[in-house]
Design an enzyme around this catalytic site. Structure first.
Site: not given
Ligand code: DX5
Ligand code: ZN
Length: 216
Positions: A8, A33, A35, A37, A66, A68, A137, A175
Site C-alpha cells: 500500500s 495498492h 488508497d 480517502m 481502493h 474510501m 478490512m 487490508d
Molecule cells: C487503510 C488502508 C490500507 C492501509 C494499510 O484504510 O485501506 O490500505 O494503507 O496499511 P497497513 O498495512 O499499515 O495497515
Molecule cells: Zn486500502
C-alpha cells in the site's frame, strides 16, 4: 494460484514516490495498492487523481485502487483514466451496488467491494457472482499502521465458503495490519491478496519484506 502481495503506497515516502514505485516494480510484489480517502467516508484525506496518474506513469504492475469515498459511482471513468485496473468501492456507501459493479466492469476494470469490520459477509450473498474481488478490512479504514482485528479470520473463512458454494472466482483481499505473523493464517483461511503498507515501507529492506510475504 499462489497468493498476491499488494504493497500500500499510503505508507510510501511521498517525497520519493517514484523511487518507492520503482522499488515495487523491482520486487516480487504483484499489485500496487492505492488508497483514496475523502475526509467524509473516512476521517482522513490521502491523495487523488493527479497523484494516481503520476504513479501510473512509473508503475509496471496492476493498479489496485481502493476508494474510501462517498459517491464512488461518480468517478468510475476518472479512475479508469488514471490507470486503475482494479476498482474497489465500499459496501457502506453504495445504495445500488449491483449497478456500480456493472459500471466498473463496463470500463474493463475488476470490480471490488470492501467491507468495514462491522459489515457482515452475508450481505454479499445475492451479489457474489457479480463481484471480482472482496476486500475485507482488517482495520477500520482511514489510516495505516493500525492493529489487525482478529475476527477477520472467521470472515475470510465464511467468504471463502460463500465463493466456493457459488462457483465464483471472486478474489479475497485483506487490508490492514497485515504482518509476517498473520499472513500464513490468512492464506490458510482463503485469502488471495494481502495488502501491506507500514509493514513493508517501515521495514529496513522492503524488497526482502515483500519476498518474505510472498514466500508464505
Ligand atoms: C487503510 C488502508 C490500507 C492501509 C494499510 O484504510 O485501506 O490500505 O494503507 O496499511 P497497513 O498495512 O499499515 O495497515
Ligand atoms: Zn486500502
Amino acid at each position: 494460484m499462489s497468493h498476491l502481495i499488494a504493497p500500500s503506497l499510503l505508507a510510501a515516502d511521498f517525497g520519493n514516490l517514484e523511487r518507492d514505485c520503482v522499488m515495487i516494480n523491482e520486487s516480487q510484489a504483484d499489485w500496487f495498492h492505492i488508497d483514496v480517502m475523502d475526509g467524509r467516508f473516512v476521517p482522513n484525506i490521502s491523495f487523488g487523481m493527479p497523484v494516481i496518474k503520476a504513479i501510473n506513469k512509473v508503475a509496471k504492475k496492476t493498479m489496485d485502487v481502493h476508494l474510501m469515498i462517498v459517491e464512488p459511482e461518480k468517478y468510475i471513468k476518472d479512475f479508469k483514466e488514471c490507470g486503475a485496473d482494479v476498482l474497489t468501492v465500499h459496501y457502506e456507501v453504495c445504495n445500488h451496488l449491483h449497478r456500480t459493479m456493472q459500471a466498473i466492469k463496463d470500463e474493463d476494470m475488476m470490480a471490488g467491494v470492501a467491507l468495514n469490520p462491522h459489515t457482515p459477509i452475508s450481505l454479499l450473498k445475492d451479489l457474489i457472482n457479480d463481484i471480482d474481488l472482496v476486500c475485507i478490512m482488517s482495520v477500520n479504514p482511514g489510516f495505516g499502521g493500525q492493529k489487525f482485528i482478529e475476527h477477520t479470520y472467521s470472515k475470510v473463512k465464511e467468504l471463502k465458503e460463500l465463493i466456493t458454494a457459488a462457483g465464483s472466482d471472486c478474489k479475497i483481499e485483506i487490508d490492514g495490519g497485515v504482518v509476517q505473523d498473520n499472513a500464513p493464517k490468512l492464506i490458510e483461511a482463503g485469502a488471495d491478496v494481502l495488502v501491506a503498507g507500514s509493514f513493508v515501507f517501515n521495514s529496513e529492506d522492503p524488497i526482502k519484506t515483500i519476498e518474505a510475504l510472498k514466500g508464505v
